[in-house]
Write a protein that holds these residues in place. Structure first.
Motif, PDB file in Angstrom:
ATOM      1  N   ALA A  39       0.914  -1.312   0.098  1.00 52.65           N
ATOM      2  CA  ALA A  39      -0.115   0.060  -0.004  1.00 52.65           C
ATOM      3  C   ALA A  39       0.677   1.172  -0.083  1.00 52.65           C
ATOM      4  O   ALA A  39       1.826   1.358   0.747  1.00 52.65           O
ATOM      5  CB  ALA A  39      -1.128  -0.069   1.305  1.00 52.65           C
ATOM      6  N   ARG A  40       0.404   2.128  -0.672  1.00 50.91           N
ATOM      7  CA  ARG A  40       0.990   3.543  -0.709  1.00 50.91           C
ATOM      8  C   ARG A  40       0.330   4.324  -0.090  1.00 50.91           C
ATOM      9  O   ARG A  40      -0.982   4.529  -0.196  1.00 50.91           O
ATOM     10  CB  ARG A  40       1.325   3.720  -2.220  1.00 50.91           C
ATOM     11  N   ARG A  41       0.880   5.504   0.726  1.00 52.83           N
ATOM     12  CA  ARG A  41       0.197   6.276   1.727  1.00 52.83           C
ATOM     13  C   ARG A  41       0.838   7.618   1.659  1.00 52.83           C
ATOM     14  O   ARG A  41       2.148   7.611   1.458  1.00 52.83           O
ATOM     15  CB  ARG A  41       0.169   5.740   3.003  1.00 52.83           C
ATOM     16  N   VAL A  42       0.215   8.706   2.013  1.00 52.89           N
ATOM     17  CA  VAL A  42       0.618  10.008   1.678  1.00 52.89           C
ATOM     18  C   VAL A  42       0.679  10.620   3.236  1.00 52.89           C
ATOM     19  O   VAL A  42      -0.517  10.572   3.742  1.00 52.89           O
ATOM     20  CB  VAL A  42      -0.029  10.954   0.725  1.00 52.89           C
ATOM     21  N   PRO A  43       1.779  11.042   3.766  1.00 49.02           N
ATOM     22  CA  PRO A  43       1.635  11.580   5.347  1.00 49.02           C
ATOM     23  C   PRO A  43       0.832  12.838   5.207  1.00 49.02           C
ATOM     24  O   PRO A  43       0.753  13.454   4.163  1.00 49.02           O
ATOM     25  CB  PRO A  43       2.979  11.867   5.670  1.00 49.02           C
ATOM     26  N   ALA A  44       0.206  13.165   6.228  1.00 49.35           N
ATOM     27  CA  ALA A  44      -0.946  14.188   6.196  1.00 49.35           C
ATOM     28  C   ALA A  44       0.153  15.626   5.921  1.00 49.35           C
ATOM     29  O   ALA A  44      -0.562  16.454   5.077  1.00 49.35           O
ATOM     30  CB  ALA A  44      -1.457  14.437   7.510  1.00 49.35           C
ATOM     31  N   ASP A  45       1.202  15.788   6.601  1.00 46.96           N
ATOM     32  CA  ASP A  45       2.092  16.899   6.596  1.00 46.96           C
ATOM     33  C   ASP A  45       2.676  17.073   4.987  1.00 46.96           C
ATOM     34  O   ASP A  45       2.917  18.106   4.516  1.00 46.96           O
ATOM     35  CB  ASP A  45       3.142  16.967   7.489  1.00 46.96           C
ATOM     36  N   ALA A  46       2.666  15.871   4.401  1.00 41.51           N
ATOM     37  CA  ALA A  46       3.184  15.853   2.795  1.00 41.51           C
ATOM     38  C   ALA A  46       2.348  16.690   1.893  1.00 41.51           C
ATOM     39  O   ALA A  46       2.390  17.427   1.088  1.00 41.51           O
ATOM     40  CB  ALA A  46       3.433  14.854   2.144  1.00 41.51           C
ATOM     41  N   LEU A  47       0.731  16.593   2.237  1.00 40.57           N
ATOM     42  CA  LEU A  47      -0.033  17.304   1.488  1.00 40.57           C
ATOM     43  C   LEU A  47      -0.096  19.033   1.745  1.00 40.57           C
ATOM     44  O   LEU A  47      -0.042  19.584   0.943  1.00 40.57           O
ATOM     45  CB  LEU A  47      -1.554  16.769   2.079  1.00 40.57           C
ATOM     46  N   HIS A  48       0.069  19.123   3.060  1.00 41.91           N
ATOM     47  CA  HIS A  48       0.054  20.562   3.368  1.00 41.91           C
ATOM     48  C   HIS A  48       1.712  21.051   2.756  1.00 41.91           C
ATOM     49  O   HIS A  48       1.370  22.222   2.186  1.00 41.91           O
ATOM     50  CB  HIS A  48       0.272  20.727   4.946  1.00 41.91           C
ATOM     51  N   GLU A  49       2.692  20.597   2.774  1.00 42.99           N
ATOM     52  CA  GLU A  49       3.743  21.020   1.916  1.00 42.99           C
ATOM     53  C   GLU A  49       3.775  21.130   0.569  1.00 42.99           C
ATOM     54  O   GLU A  49       4.058  22.036   0.159  1.00 42.99           O
ATOM     55  CB  GLU A  49       4.882  19.836   2.349  1.00 42.99           C
ATOM     56  N   TYR A  50       2.898  20.102  -0.143  1.00 49.07           N
ATOM     57  CA  TYR A  50       2.675  20.057  -1.542  1.00 49.07           C
ATOM     58  C   TYR A  50       1.872  21.431  -1.879  1.00 49.07           C
ATOM     59  O   TYR A  50       2.168  22.438  -2.754  1.00 49.07           O
ATOM     60  CB  TYR A  50       1.932  18.913  -1.980  1.00 49.07           C
ATOM     61  N   VAL A  51       0.949  21.691  -0.944  1.00 52.38           N
ATOM     62  CA  VAL A  51       0.145  22.807  -1.434  1.00 52.38           C
ATOM     63  C   VAL A  51       0.709  24.336  -1.111  1.00 52.38           C
ATOM     64  O   VAL A  51       0.815  25.131  -1.862  1.00 52.38           O
ATOM     65  CB  VAL A  51      -1.547  22.824  -0.416  1.00 52.38           C
ATOM     66  N   ARG A  52       1.617  24.215  -0.021  1.00 53.65           N
ATOM     67  CA  ARG A  52       2.281  25.575   0.316  1.00 53.65           C
ATOM     68  C   ARG A  52       3.247  25.643  -0.812  1.00 53.65           C
ATOM     69  O   ARG A  52       3.595  26.770  -1.365  1.00 53.65           O
ATOM     70  CB  ARG A  52       3.362  25.406   1.550  1.00 53.65           C
ATOM     71  N   ARG A  53       4.086  24.717  -1.275  1.00 51.59           N
ATOM     72  CA  ARG A  53       4.792  24.921  -2.482  1.00 51.59           C
ATOM     73  C   ARG A  53       4.147  25.466  -3.845  1.00 51.59           C
ATOM     74  O   ARG A  53       4.703  26.225  -4.625  1.00 51.59           O
ATOM     75  CB  ARG A  53       5.702  23.597  -2.636  1.00 51.59           C
ATOM     76  N   LEU A  54       3.050  24.812  -4.067  1.00 49.75           N
ATOM     77  CA  LEU A  54       2.431  25.325  -5.176  1.00 49.75           C
ATOM     78  C   LEU A  54       1.917  26.677  -4.915  1.00 49.75           C
ATOM     79  O   LEU A  54       2.168  27.349  -6.133  1.00 49.75           O
ATOM     80  CB  LEU A  54       1.096  24.558  -5.252  1.00 49.75           C
ATOM     81  N   ASP A  55       1.805  26.912  -4.010  1.00 49.63           N
ATOM     82  CA  ASP A  55       1.153  28.612  -3.611  1.00 49.63           C
ATOM     83  C   ASP A  55       2.368  29.461  -3.849  1.00 49.63           C
ATOM     84  O   ASP A  55       2.362  30.322  -4.410  1.00 49.63           O
ATOM     85  CB  ASP A  55       0.701  28.534  -2.214  1.00 49.63           C
ATOM     86  N   ALA A  56       3.403  29.078  -3.459  1.00 50.63           N
ATOM     87  CA  ALA A  56       4.645  29.819  -3.504  1.00 50.63           C
ATOM     88  C   ALA A  56       5.207  29.781  -4.817  1.00 50.63           C
ATOM     89  O   ALA A  56       5.503  30.957  -5.272  1.00 50.63           O
ATOM     90  CB  ALA A  56       5.825  29.130  -2.423  1.00 50.63           C
ATOM     91  N   GLU A  57       5.111  28.883  -5.643  1.00 51.81           N
ATOM     92  CA  GLU A  57       5.513  28.816  -6.918  1.00 51.81           C
ATOM     93  C   GLU A  57       4.648  29.743  -7.807  1.00 51.81           C
ATOM     94  O   GLU A  57       4.960  30.648  -8.517  1.00 51.81           O
ATOM     95  CB  GLU A  57       5.426  27.421  -7.730  1.00 51.81           C
ATOM     96  N   GLN A  58       3.344  29.620  -7.381  1.00 60.57           N
ATOM     97  CA  GLN A  58       2.219  30.340  -8.104  1.00 60.57           C
ATOM     98  C   GLN A  58       2.205  31.927  -7.842  1.00 60.57           C
ATOM     99  O   GLN A  58       1.989  32.873  -8.764  1.00 60.57           O
ATOM    100  CB  GLN A  58       1.022  29.776  -8.161  1.00 60.57           C
ATOM    101  N   ASN A  59       2.867  32.120  -6.452  1.00 61.29           N
ATOM    102  CA  ASN A  59       2.672  33.592  -6.265  1.00 61.29           C
ATOM    103  C   ASN A  59       4.100  34.070  -6.058  1.00 61.29           C
ATOM    104  O   ASN A  59       3.956  35.542  -5.690  1.00 61.29           O
ATOM    105  CB  ASN A  59       1.909  33.831  -4.842  1.00 61.29           C
TER     106      ASN A  59
END
Length: 64
Positions: A39-59
């Motif tokens: 099974a592949r699982r994504v840590p909860a904090d990895a979701l938040h990191e990904y969204v922060r990175r997207l936000d930073a890149e786009q802004n």
């Protein structure tokens, strides 16, 4: 109790993308994940990191 690891299907739903896109984000290393048995699982904090990175890149700001 809050879940600390999420299945890919749940990650896709939370991000508002399809499962194929979620799997691609994991495969390319854009979204951190762990493997438990088969099974592949994504840590909860990895979701938040990904969204922060997207936000930073786009802004044009630095991801912290």
């Amino acid at each position: 109790m809050t879940r600390i690891l999420h299945p890919v299907s749940e990650v896709a739903e939370q991000l508002g993308v399809g499962i194929t896109t979620a799997k691609a984000l994991i495969a390319t290393g854009q979204l951190r994940s762990v493997k438990i048995g088969r099974a592949r699982r994504v840590p909860a904090d990895a979701l938040h990191e990904y969204v922060r990175r997207l936000d930073a890149e786009q802004n044009g700001t630095n991801a912290a």
